[in-house]
Write an enzyme that holds these catalytic residues in place. Structure first.
Site, PDB file in Angstrom:
ATOM      1  N   LYS A 149       0.798  -1.230   0.000  1.00 49.99           N
ATOM      2  CA  LYS A 149       0.000   0.000   0.000  1.00 49.99           C
ATOM      3  C   LYS A 149       0.835   1.289   0.000  1.00 49.99           C
ATOM      4  O   LYS A 149       0.391   2.306  -0.515  1.00 49.99           O
ATOM      5  CB  LYS A 149      -0.959   0.027   1.195  1.00 49.99           C
ATOM      6  CG  LYS A 149      -2.126  -0.944   1.074  1.00 49.99           C
ATOM      7  CD  LYS A 149      -3.093  -0.726   2.240  1.00 49.99           C
ATOM      8  CE  LYS A 149      -4.255  -1.682   2.206  1.00 49.99           C
ATOM      9  NZ  LYS A 149      -5.261  -1.386   3.242  1.00 49.99           N
ATOM     10  N   ASP A 181     -10.249   3.238   1.613  1.00 53.37           N
ATOM     11  CA  ASP A 181     -10.510   2.859   3.014  1.00 53.37           C
ATOM     12  C   ASP A 181     -11.182   4.018   3.749  1.00 53.37           C
ATOM     13  O   ASP A 181     -12.044   3.796   4.617  1.00 53.37           O
ATOM     14  CB  ASP A 181      -9.201   2.498   3.740  1.00 53.37           C
ATOM     15  CG  ASP A 181      -8.758   1.075   3.440  1.00 53.37           C
ATOM     16  OD1 ASP A 181      -9.592   0.261   3.005  1.00 53.37           O
ATOM     17  OD2 ASP A 181      -7.561   0.778   3.650  1.00 53.37           O
TER      18      ASP A 181
HETATM   19  P1  NAP Z   1      -0.627  -2.132  10.810  1.00 50.28           P
HETATM   20  O1  NAP Z   1      -0.292  -0.906  10.035  1.00 50.28           O
HETATM   21  O2  NAP Z   1       0.320  -3.266  10.832  1.00 50.28           O
HETATM   22  O3  NAP Z   1      -0.899  -1.657  12.341  1.00 50.28           O
HETATM   23  C1  NAP Z   1      -1.127  -2.623  13.328  1.00 50.28           C
HETATM   24  C2  NAP Z   1      -1.617  -1.961  14.614  1.00 50.28           C
HETATM   25  O4  NAP Z   1      -1.951  -3.011  15.534  1.00 50.28           O
HETATM   26  C3  NAP Z   1      -0.578  -1.090  15.298  1.00 50.28           C
HETATM   27  O5  NAP Z   1      -1.220  -0.054  15.996  1.00 50.28           O
HETATM   28  C4  NAP Z   1       0.076  -2.092  16.284  1.00 50.28           C
HETATM   29  O6  NAP Z   1       0.629  -1.472  17.423  1.00 50.28           O
HETATM   30  C5  NAP Z   1      -1.124  -2.894  16.716  1.00 50.28           C
HETATM   31  N1  NAP Z   1      -0.734  -4.233  17.167  1.00 50.28           N
HETATM   32  C6  NAP Z   1      -0.278  -5.244  16.395  1.00 50.28           C
HETATM   33  N2  NAP Z   1      -0.034  -6.345  17.154  1.00 50.28           N
HETATM   34  C7  NAP Z   1      -0.352  -5.989  18.439  1.00 50.28           C
HETATM   35  C8  NAP Z   1      -0.312  -6.676  19.684  1.00 50.28           C
HETATM   36  N3  NAP Z   1       0.122  -7.952  19.768  1.00 50.28           N
HETATM   37  N4  NAP Z   1      -0.720  -6.019  20.782  1.00 50.28           N
HETATM   38  C9  NAP Z   1      -1.159  -4.755  20.706  1.00 50.28           C
HETATM   39  N5  NAP Z   1      -1.199  -4.028  19.557  1.00 50.28           N
HETATM   40  C10 NAP Z   1      -0.802  -4.654  18.437  1.00 50.28           C
HETATM   41  O7  NAP Z   1      -2.020  -2.751  10.354  1.00 50.28           O
HETATM   42  P2  NAP Z   1      -3.238  -1.981   9.645  1.00 50.28           P
HETATM   43  O8  NAP Z   1      -3.114  -2.083   8.193  1.00 50.28           O
HETATM   44  O9  NAP Z   1      -3.333  -0.635  10.283  1.00 50.28           O
HETATM   45  O10 NAP Z   1      -4.486  -2.910  10.048  1.00 50.28           O
HETATM   46  C11 NAP Z   1      -4.990  -2.913  11.370  1.00 50.28           C
HETATM   47  C12 NAP Z   1      -6.281  -3.687  11.436  1.00 50.28           C
HETATM   48  O11 NAP Z   1      -7.283  -3.064  10.640  1.00 50.28           O
HETATM   49  C13 NAP Z   1      -6.197  -5.131  10.943  1.00 50.28           C
HETATM   50  O12 NAP Z   1      -6.922  -5.949  11.830  1.00 50.28           O
HETATM   51  C14 NAP Z   1      -6.869  -5.105   9.602  1.00 50.28           C
HETATM   52  O13 NAP Z   1      -7.470  -6.342   9.270  1.00 50.28           O
HETATM   53  C15 NAP Z   1      -7.929  -4.044   9.854  1.00 50.28           C
HETATM   54  N6  NAP Z   1      -8.409  -3.447   8.604  1.00 50.28           N
HETATM   55  C16 NAP Z   1      -9.702  -3.690   8.270  1.00 50.28           C
HETATM   56  C17 NAP Z   1     -10.194  -3.155   7.100  1.00 50.28           C
HETATM   57  C18 NAP Z   1     -11.633  -3.409   6.744  1.00 50.28           C
HETATM   58  O14 NAP Z   1     -12.001  -3.160   5.586  1.00 50.28           O
HETATM   59  N7  NAP Z   1     -12.465  -3.841   7.659  1.00 50.28           N
HETATM   60  C19 NAP Z   1      -9.367  -2.388   6.268  1.00 50.28           C
HETATM   61  C20 NAP Z   1      -8.044  -2.151   6.657  1.00 50.28           C
HETATM   62  C21 NAP Z   1      -7.575  -2.703   7.839  1.00 50.28           C
HETATM   63  P3  NAP Z   1       2.155  -0.911  17.400  1.00 50.28           P
HETATM   64  O15 NAP Z   1       2.088   0.436  16.730  1.00 50.28           O
HETATM   65  O16 NAP Z   1       2.542  -0.853  18.809  1.00 50.28           O
HETATM   66  O17 NAP Z   1       2.976  -1.914  16.607  1.00 50.28           O
END
Ligand code: NAP
Length: 271
Positions: free
Chosen positions: A70, A106
């Site tokens: 992305k 998004d």
């Molecule tokens: P990302 O950029 O990798 O960010 C991950 C986030 O989760 C960060 O804030 C990270 O905290 C936190 N995290 C990861 N593992 C953790 C743990 N073990 N304990 C506590 N915090 C943790 O991912 P993203 O792209 O933002 O996606 C995040 C979520 O949104 C995913 O579940 C994804 O499936 C969902 N999403 C859904 C849609 C939809 O259409 N419904 C679209 C996009 C994303 P740190 O900063 O401390 O690492």
């Protein structure tokens, strides 16, 4: 020349087998009786530039872009719109006559998910500081939301995100008491199958608050279960998934997604 071909689009990721996008777009193509297609393209990060540059020759109208491309994809585009620039990531590439254009649907998916919720300029809480949290804050800014508290495992990352987006609010650790907010959004991976739970104490939220969890596997996350137990309004991750896909569908195929079939689509996605 591509105008004479059936409209085709697809999704690029690595891996991409898990993507729900082909199911969603093909469902809508079928409902509209459109002679078009939507493919699934596993593209290794080393070949991303080759793949993006090949889109016009392949006759594709565009592609959705998913993990891990992305941000990297932006280097291969002729332009990115203001939403993509604000989010700093592109999830949708369009093949235009004058080049490759990037956007981020998004944000539209989040705005649509929150439609009809009157939280006004009341405080909101966003769990997370990654790409989805960034999209959430851009969406909240579009909606005119008030101060935003980011709660994140890495607090400094939350503070940096607020500063980067010029957003007022605090960055707190995950175990801090929740402020009295009218809206909570989970934009972390917590609550996903196999990941740690997110089930904070919601008693300090405002009466009638809304809790939106972007996670959709499982659909009923621990956070949504707690919110429901408190009688709060809940929004699940499929609302955003379908909303962002609908925005992309209109761009790829030139007509609105047939949203009157959402209930059937949701059933298909969770089957
Ligand atoms: P990302 O950029 O990798 O960010 C991950 C986030 O989760 C960060 O804030 C990270 O905290 C936190 N995290 C990861 N593992 C953790 C743990 N073990 N304990 C506590 N915090 C943790 O991912 P993203 O792209 O933002 O996606 C995040 C979520 O949104 C995913 O579940 C994804 O499936 C969902 N999403 C859904 C849609 C939809 O259409 N419904 C679209 C996009 C994303 P740190 O900063 O401390 O690492």
């Amino acid at each position: 020349m591509t105008g004479t071909l059936p409209p085709s689009a697809g999704v690029i990721g690595w891996p991409v087998a898990h993507s729900k996008s082909p199911m969603i777009h093909r469902f809508w193509l079928g409902k509209l009786g459109l002679d078009g297609d939507y493919g699934r393209f596993p593209v290794h990060p080393d070949r991303l530039g080759d793949a993006i540059r090949a889109l016009p020759a392949l006759g594709l109208r565009g592609v959705n872009v998913t993990v891990p491309h992305k941000v990297a994809v932006m280097a291969y585009l002729d332009r990115a719109d203001a939403v993509a620039a604000a989010v700093g990531a592109v999830n949708c590439v369009l093949v235009a006559d004058d080049g490759l254009a990037g956007t981020n649907t998004d944000v539209a998916g989040i705005v649509e998910s929150l439609a009809g919720i009157a939280f006004g300029d009341a405080p909101a809480i966003v769990f997370g500081a990654g790409g989805a949290a960034r999209a959430a804050i851009v969406a909240l800014q579009q909606l005119g939301a008030g101060p935003i508290t980011i709660m994140n495992r890495t607090v400094a990352r939350g503070a940096a995100l607020l500063a980067d987006l010029g957003q007022t609010g605090d960055a707190l650790p995950l175990d801090a008491p929740l402020p009295a907010a009218a809206l909570v959004i989970n934009a972390t991976t917590m609550g996903m199958s196999g990941q740690p739970r997110l089930a904070p104490d919601l008693t300090r939220l405002r009466a009638g608050a809304t809790v939106f969890d972007m996670v959709y596997a499982p659909l009923e996350t621990p956070l949504l279960a707690v919110a429901r137990a408190h009688g709060l309004r809940t929004i699940d991750g499929l609302a955003m998934l379908i909303g962002q896909a609908a925005a992309a569908f209109a761009l790829f195929y030139g007509q609105p997604a047939p949203r009157q079939h959402d209930a059937e689509l949701r059933a298909l996605l969770i089957a």
